[in-house]
Design an enzyme around this catalytic site. Structure first.
Site, mmCIF file in Angstrom:
data_model
loop_
_atom_site.group_PDB
_atom_site.id
_atom_site.type_symbol
_atom_site.label_atom_id
_atom_site.label_comp_id
_atom_site.label_asym_id
_atom_site.label_seq_id
_atom_site.Cartn_x
_atom_site.Cartn_y
_atom_site.Cartn_z
ATOM 1 N N LYS A 22 64.442 44.667 44.096
ATOM 2 C CA LYS A 22 65.679 44.962 43.370
ATOM 3 C C LYS A 22 66.602 43.751 43.378
ATOM 4 C CE LYS A 22 67.326 49.020 43.885
ATOM 5 N NZ LYS A 22 67.995 50.293 43.940
ATOM 6 N N ARG A 91 72.663 49.492 48.421
ATOM 7 C CA ARG A 91 71.347 50.037 48.071
ATOM 8 C C ARG A 91 70.243 49.280 48.780
ATOM 9 N NH1 ARG A 91 71.851 52.573 42.810
ATOM 10 N NH2 ARG A 91 73.977 52.275 42.089
ATOM 11 N N GLY A 100 62.995 56.250 46.292
ATOM 12 C CA GLY A 100 63.726 57.283 47.011
ATOM 13 C C GLY A 100 63.405 57.383 48.489
ATOM 14 N N MET A 102 64.072 55.156 50.879
ATOM 15 C CA MET A 102 65.108 54.610 51.758
ATOM 16 C C MET A 102 66.480 54.989 51.200
ATOM 17 S SD MET A 102 63.436 51.028 52.904
ATOM 18 C CE MET A 102 63.309 50.397 51.264
ATOM 19 N N ARG A 317 62.615 46.121 36.839
ATOM 20 C CA ARG A 317 61.425 45.664 37.553
ATOM 21 C C ARG A 317 60.237 45.863 36.633
ATOM 22 N NH1 ARG A 317 61.283 51.046 41.273
ATOM 23 N NH2 ARG A 317 60.904 52.369 39.497
ATOM 24 N N HIS A 430 61.832 62.316 40.654
ATOM 25 C CA HIS A 430 61.134 61.894 41.867
ATOM 26 C C HIS A 430 59.665 62.295 41.830
ATOM 27 C CE1 HIS A 430 59.778 62.481 46.041
ATOM 28 N NE2 HIS A 430 60.375 61.330 46.221
ATOM 29 N N ARG A 549 16.983 56.392 47.623
ATOM 30 C CA ARG A 549 16.764 57.046 48.922
ATOM 31 C C ARG A 549 15.569 57.987 48.765
ATOM 32 N NH1 ARG A 549 22.799 57.056 49.013
ATOM 33 N NH2 ARG A 549 23.499 56.262 51.031
ATOM 34 N N SER A 751 19.911 44.113 52.458
ATOM 35 C CA SER A 751 20.906 44.967 51.816
ATOM 36 C C SER A 751 21.705 45.630 52.927
ATOM 37 C CB SER A 751 20.231 46.021 50.935
ATOM 38 O OG SER A 751 21.207 46.862 50.378
ATOM 39 N N CYS A 819 24.548 48.375 49.876
ATOM 40 C CA CYS A 819 24.286 49.651 49.206
ATOM 41 C C CYS A 819 24.975 50.824 49.906
ATOM 42 C CB CYS A 819 22.786 49.894 49.069
ATOM 43 S SG CYS A 819 21.940 50.005 50.651
ATOM 44 N N TYR A 839 25.008 41.025 45.091
ATOM 45 C CA TYR A 839 25.284 42.237 44.309
ATOM 46 C C TYR A 839 25.876 43.326 45.192
ATOM 47 C CZ TYR A 839 21.093 44.369 46.345
ATOM 48 O OH TYR A 839 20.184 44.888 47.224
HETATM 49 C C1 PEP Z 1 23.932 53.007 54.704
HETATM 50 O O1 PEP Z 1 23.729 53.285 55.868
HETATM 51 O O2 PEP Z 1 24.919 52.375 54.290
HETATM 52 C C2 PEP Z 1 22.975 53.443 53.672
HETATM 53 C C3 PEP Z 1 23.104 53.062 52.415
HETATM 54 O O3 PEP Z 1 22.014 54.309 54.066
HETATM 55 P P1 PEP Z 1 22.268 55.867 54.255
HETATM 56 O O4 PEP Z 1 23.647 56.153 53.802
HETATM 57 O O5 PEP Z 1 21.238 56.548 53.479
HETATM 58 O O6 PEP Z 1 22.103 55.982 55.747
#
Ligand code: PEP
Ligand code: MG
Length: 868
Positions: A22, A91, A100, A102, A317, A430, A549, A751, A819, A839
Site C-alpha cells: 500500500k 492503516r 482485512g 490487520m 495495487r 470480504h 504401476r 526415476s 514419478c 522430465y
Molecule cells: C513413489 O514412491 O513416489 C512412487 C511413484 O511409487 P508408489 O507411489 O507407487 O509407491
C-alpha cells in the site's frame, strides 16, 4: 541511524519490501501527481524492530512528529487544533496484500474539543459526532481488544459517543485518550501488533507468505466519503477481475466510508452509475485508471473516495483476479504490446490452470436455482450447510459456509469449507476477495436468503444446518440438494472436444501453453496404467508414460490368478499361475504401447506386498470363525487365512515389496519382463513404434538391481523381435539416493519415487500421517504444505540433488525423472527443473499444469507481476 519514515513523495512502487504494497503504491501515485491525500509510511523495518524488541524503535516517534509537521504545513491544518483539526487514518500495509487481516483506524485526532471544530468546519454536526463515535469504537476494538459486540447501535451519535466512552472506560480502566498524539502512537503500535494477530498468521500460512516480513503503517490525512450525497467511496478495477474483459468495473457507495464497501455491509451501485451521479469525478477516475494500467502494465484495483465532489485516490495495487481473468489479461496485454509472451507466461500459474480444470455444474440437468447471488469466485461446490466458521472447521465431510457476510475471523471456516455463500455484499466484499485469493468457490450477496440462527429461508423453503446445497461461483446460482457436475471447458479443450477459436479464455490458454512447451526444458510424462489413461495423457500433451504401476493390472477378475500364485505350494502350481497372468499382462502392455506409440513407456515391475491381493485378515478371521462355529469346513478360506497370517507384516510399507518381492518370489519379475518384451515385439510386427523401459522399484542397493537386471536381460534376449529395452530404477529409498553413484552402474535411468522417498526420509507413514497430525503440523508451522504434496526442498530435495550429481558423475547420459505425486505440483516442478531433471511424470489431469510450470521454470529474467 535507520530511516523509519518516508513521506509519500519519497517512495515508489518498487519499495514494497520496505514500504509495504500500500505504501509503495501510494508513493507511486503521489509521484505521478495523482490526487492522493498527503501522508507518510512507517517502514516494515520499524515493525520488525518493534516485534523483536517489544518496543517502539528509538527515534521513530521523533521522525513521525517531523513528518506530521511537514504534513500540517502542506495542508494548512493542525493535528489536535480545536478550531479546524487535521484528522488522520492509520492503516496497515504489508508487502503482500492480506485483505482485512490487520488493522486500520480512522478519524484519529478527534476528541471532546476537536469534534466541535470538525462540526463547525463541515457544517454537519451529525457527521462530526458520528466520526467521533467511529473513532472510539475502532480504537477500542483495535488498540484495547474490546469485543465488537460491546458497542451497541443507536441513532443519536452524541449519545453513542457518551455510551462508547463508558464501554471504553469499563474495559480499559481509563478514559478514552483526549491527547491526539497519544491516540496516534497507540494506533501505530496496534497496527504493528496486528501483524501477529491469529487470523493474520493463519492467512499467511495459507497463502505461503513469510511470517517475518512485518507490516508498514500508512498515516494519511483523512478524506471523507460520508459528507453527504456528493460524497462516497468505491472500489474499481481497470479490467473485469472475474473474466478479464476490458473496461472498468467496480462498486460505489454514496455517503459512506471505504470500510463500509470492503466489509460488504451495504449494497452498492455499479461504477457505471457513478457516471450519472458525478460525471466529472467519473471521467477523472477513468483517466487515472488508464494511467495506472500503463504504469503497472497490469490490471490494477483501486480504492477511492469522493469528498464533496473532489476525487481522492486511497489505494491501488496490481489486482487479484480469477484464474480465467489471469490468462485472458496476460494474453490481452501481449496483444496490446504491453508485455512479452515470456512475461505473460510468468503471470499465470499452474495453480490457476488447475482451478480452471475443475468440474462445474451441468446447466442442462440442474434444477431451477433457489436463488442467484453475485458470482464472486468460480467453481462448483456441493456440501452440507454450516452457519458458522467453527462448525465448518470441525466438519468431517464437505460443507458450504453460509453467512450474512464474512469477516476476517471466519478465515478458518473459509479454509475448511468447499464453498462460501453470503447474503450480503458484492464482488469486493470480504468473502469475495478472500475466496478469490484462495481459489475457493464463492457466491455472495444472495439477498433473498433469510438467515435466522440455524435456518436458512429462501423462496418459501426452509433449510437447516446439515442440508445439502450446491453453489455455482461462475453464475451465482444456489441450488437445493446435490447438483451433478460436468467437466470444465478447459478440460474439454485439452481433450480435443472444443477448439480455442473464438473463445477468449481457451485462446489465451492455447497461446500460453504453446509458449510454455517452447520454453520448457523439462519433458512432461504421465503416470498411466492403461490405454485410455495413456491416450488421455497424450491428448493433454504428455510425451511419454513415466510410470505404469503394474500392480494395478492385477486387480479385478485377475485377482484369483495372483491368489493362486501366492498360495502355490510347488513350482508347477506357481508356473501355472504365472502362465495365466502372462497373456493378460502382454495385452495390457500392447494397449499402452499403442496409445503411446513412438514415445517412451516406463513399466514398473510389481511393487506392493502380495498380501494386498488377498482378503483382509479381519474379514477372513471372521468368516473362518463363523464357519467353525456352525461346525462347517471353512474350505478355501482356511487356506487363505493361513497364507495371510504367514505374510502379515506390522509395517508392510517397509516390508516385502518392490524389488524385494521380485527376489523372493521366483518367476514373477521374469513373467512381467517377458510380457513387456513380447508385447513390444507384437507391436513392432504390427508396424508400431513401441518404446518400453523397465523400471525396478524400491531398490536400496546395487546388488538388488544387478540380480534383477541379469535375470531381465536374459529374458529380453530370449524374445525375438523385441526393440532394445532400457533397464533403470526408481530412487525412493534414501540409501539408493546416497549410493546413486554405485547404482548408476547398473541403471540406464533413475526415476525419483518421491512418495516413498518422502515417507522414508521423514519417517512418515504415507498412509497414516496426513489425516492423523498434519493439520496440527501445518498449524504449528512445521511446514507450510504437506511434504507429500509439495517437495520438501531442504530434506528430500537434497537427496534428489545428491542422487542426480552422483548418478551423472558415473553415467553422464543417465536419464533422470520423477514419478511421485510431486511431479504435478507447481512448486515441485520448479524445483525439479532447478535440480536438472529431464522430465516430470504426473497424473494425466495434471499434465497441462506441469507443462505450464515447466515452461515457467525455464523463463529467465522475466519479471512477473505479483498480485498477492
Ligand atoms: C513413489 O514412491 O513416489 C512412487 C511413484 O511409487 P508408489 O507411489 O507407487 O509407491
Ligand atoms: Mg514408491
Amino acid at each position: 541511524m535507520a530511516m523509519y519514515v518516508y513521506d509519500f513523495i519519497e517512495g515508489n512502487k518498487d519499495l514494497k519490501d520496505l514500504l509495504g504494497g500500500k505504501g509503495a503504491n501510494l508513493a507511486e501515485m503521489t509521484r505521478m501527481g495523482l490526487p492522493v491525500p498527503p501522508g507518510f509510511t512507517i517502514t516494515t523495518e520499524a515493525c520488525r524492530e518493534y516485534l523483536r524488541t517489544n518496543s517502539v524503535p528509538a527515534g521513530l516517534l521523533a521522525e513521525v512528529e517531523h513528518h506530521l509537521r511537514q504534513m500540517q504545513a502542506r495542508i494548512g491544518r493542525t493535528f489536535g487544533d480545536p478550531r479546524d483539526p487535521l484528522l488522520l487514518s492509520v492503516r496497515s500495509g504489508a508487502k503482500f496484500s492480506m485483505p482485512g487481516m490487520m488493522e486500520t483506524i480512522l478519524d484519529i485526532g478527534l476528541n471532546d474539543a476537536t469534534v466541535s471544530g470538525l462540526a463547525k468546519q463541515s457544517g454537519d454536526d451529525r457527521f462530526a459526532w458520528d466520526s467521533y463515535r467511529r473513532l472510539i469504537q475502532m480504537f477500542g476494538r483495535t488498540v484495547f481488544d474490546i469485543p465488537a459486540g460491546e458497542f451497541e447501535g443507536g441513532d443519536d451519535p452524541r449519545e453513542l459517543v457518551e455510551a462508547y466512552k463508558k464501554v471504553f472506560q469499563a474495559h480499559t480502566g481509563r478514559e478514552f485518550p483526549q491527547a491526539v498524539h497519544e491516540q496516534l502512537f497507540l494506533a501505530i503500535n496496534a497496527v504493528f501488533r496486528s501483524w501477529n494477530a491469529e487470523r493474520a498468521v493463519l492467512y499467511r500460512r495459507q497463502e505461503r507468505i513469510p511470517q517475518d516480513l512485518g507490516t508498514a503503517v500508512n498515516v494519511m490525512a483523512m478524506v471523507f466519503g460520508n459528507r453527504g450525497e456528493d460524497s462516497g467511496t468505491g472500489v474499481a478495477f481497470t479490467r473485469d477481475p472475474a473474466t478479464g474483459r476490458r473496461g472498468s468495473y467496480g462498486d460505489y457507495l454514496r455517503n459512506a466510508q471505504g470500510e463500509d464497501v470492503v466489509a460488504g455491509i451495504r449494497n452498492t451501485m455499479s461504477l457505471a452509475e457513478l457516471a450519472t451521479v458525478d460525471p466529472a469525478s467519473y471521467g477523472q477516475l477513468l483517466s487515472i485508471m488508464q494511467r495506472l494500467e500503463q504504469r503497472y502494465r497490469d490490471l490494477c484495483d483501486i480504492e477511492f473516495t469522493i469528498e464533496n465532489g473532489k476525487l481522492w485516490m486511497l489505494q491501488t495495487r496490481v489486482g487479484k483476479r480469477t484464474p480465467a481473468a489471469a490468462f485472458v489479461i496476460a494474453a490481452q496485454l501481449v496483444d496490446e504490446g504491453t508485455i512479452t509472451l515470456d512475461e505473460a507466461l510468468h503471470r499465470v500459474t499452474g495453480e490457476q490452470l488447475a482451478q480452471l480444470m475443475f468440474p462445474s455444474f451441468d446447466d442442462a440437468t440442474a434444477p431451477p436455482p433457489l436463488t442467484t447471488g453475485v458470482p464472486a469466485s468460480p467453481g462448483a461446490a456441493v456440501g452440507a450447510i454450516v452457519f458458522d466458521s467453527a462448525a465448518a472447521a470441525a466438519a468431517t465431510g464437505p460443507v458450504i459456509l453460509v453467512r450474512r457476510e464474512t469477516n476476517p475471523d471466519d478465515l478458518p471456516g473459509m479454509i475448511a469449507a468447499q464453498g462460501i455463500l453470503t447474503s450480503r455484499g458484492g464482488k469486493t466484499s470480504h468473502a469475495a476477495v478472500v475466496a478469490r485469493g484462495m481459489g475457493k468457490t464463492c457466491v455472495c450477496g444472495a439477498e433473498e436468503l433469510r438467515l435466522d440462527g440455524d435456518t436458512l429461508v429462501v423462496g418459501g423453503r426452509t433449510l437447516h444446518a446439515g442440508d445439502i446445497i450446491s453453489i455455482d461461483g461462475t453464475n451465482g446460482r444456489v441450488y437445493a440438494g446435490e447438483v451433478p457436475v460436468h467437466p470444465s471447458k478447459v478440460v474439454r479443450y485439452f481433450e480435443g472436444q472444443l477448439t480455442a477459436h473464438g473463445d477468449p479464455l481457451l485462446s489465451a490458454i492455447e497461446r500460453l501453453m504453446i509458449h510454455a512447451d517452447h520454453t520448457a526444458r523439462l519433458d512432461v510424462h504421465a503416470n498411466a496404467d492403461n490405454g485410455p489413461d495413456a491416450a488421455r495423457a497424450r491428448r493433454f500433451g504428455a510425451t511419454g508414460v513415466g510410470l505404469c504401476r503394474t500392480e494395478h493390472m492385477f486387480l479385478g477378475d485377475r485377482r484369483v490368478l495372483v491368489e493362486r500364485l501366492i498360495l502355490a505350494e510347488n513350482d508347477n502350481d506357481r508356473d501355472a499361475a504365472l502362465a495365466g497372468l502372462l497373456p493378460l499382462q502382454r495385452k495390457d502392455f500392447e494397449e499402452l504401447f499403442t496409445a503411446m506409440d513412438g514415445l517412451p513407456v516406463t513399466i514398473r515391475l510389481i511393487d506392493p506386498p502380495l498380501h494386498e491381493f488377498l482378503p483382509s485378515l479381519e474379514e477372513l478371521t471372521a468368516r473362518v470363525a463363523r464357519a467353525e462355529a456352525l461346525g462347517e469346513d471353512p474350505g478355501r478360506d482356511g487356506v487363505l487365512l493361513a497364507a495371510v497370517r504367514r505374510m502379515h507384516e506390522q509395517n508392510p510399507m517397509l516390508g516385502l515389496r518392490g524389488v524385494r518381492l521380485g527376489l523372493v518370489v521366483p518367476g514373477l519379475f521374469a513373467m512381467q519382463v517377458r510380457a513387456v518384451a513380447e508385447a513390444a515385439a507384437a507391436r513392432k510386427a504390427a508396424g508400431g513404434d513401441p518404446r518400453p523401459e523397465i523400471m525396478v522399484p524400491l531398490v536400496g542397493a546395487i546388488q538388488e538391481l544387478e540380480i534383477v537386471r541379469a535375470e531381465a536381460e536374459s529374458v529380453l534376449a530370449s524374445v525375438p523381435g523385441a526393440p532394445p529395452i532400457r533397464i533403470g530404477t526408481m530412487i525412493e529409498v534414501p540409501r539408493a539416493a546416497l549410493t546413486a553413484g554405485q547404482i548408476a552402474g547398473a541403471a540406464e535411468f533413475f526415476s525419483f519415487g518421491t512418495n516413498d522417498l518422502t515417507q522414508m526420509t521423514w519417517g512418515f507413514s504415507r498412509d497414516d500421517v496426513e489425516g492423523a497430525f498434519f493439520g496440527r503440523y501445518l498449524e504449528l508451522g512445521v511446514f507450510a504444505a504437506s511434504p507429500f504434496e509439495s517437495i520438501d526442498a531442504d530434506g528430500v530435495g537434497e537427496l534428489v540433488r545428491i542422487a542426480v550429481a552422483r548418478g551423472r558423475a558415473v553415467r553422464p547420459e543417465l536419464t533422470v525423472g520423477v514419478c511421485g505425486e510431486h511431479g504435478g505440483d507447481p512448486a515441485s516442478v520448479r524445483f525439479f527443473h532447478d535440480a536438472g531433471l529431464d522430465y516430470v511424470s504426473c497424473s494425466p489431469f495434471r499434465v497441462p499444469i506441469a507443462r505450464l510450470e515447466a515452461g515457467r521454470a525455464a523463463l529467465t529474467g522475466a519479471t512477473g507481476s505479483d498480485s498477492r
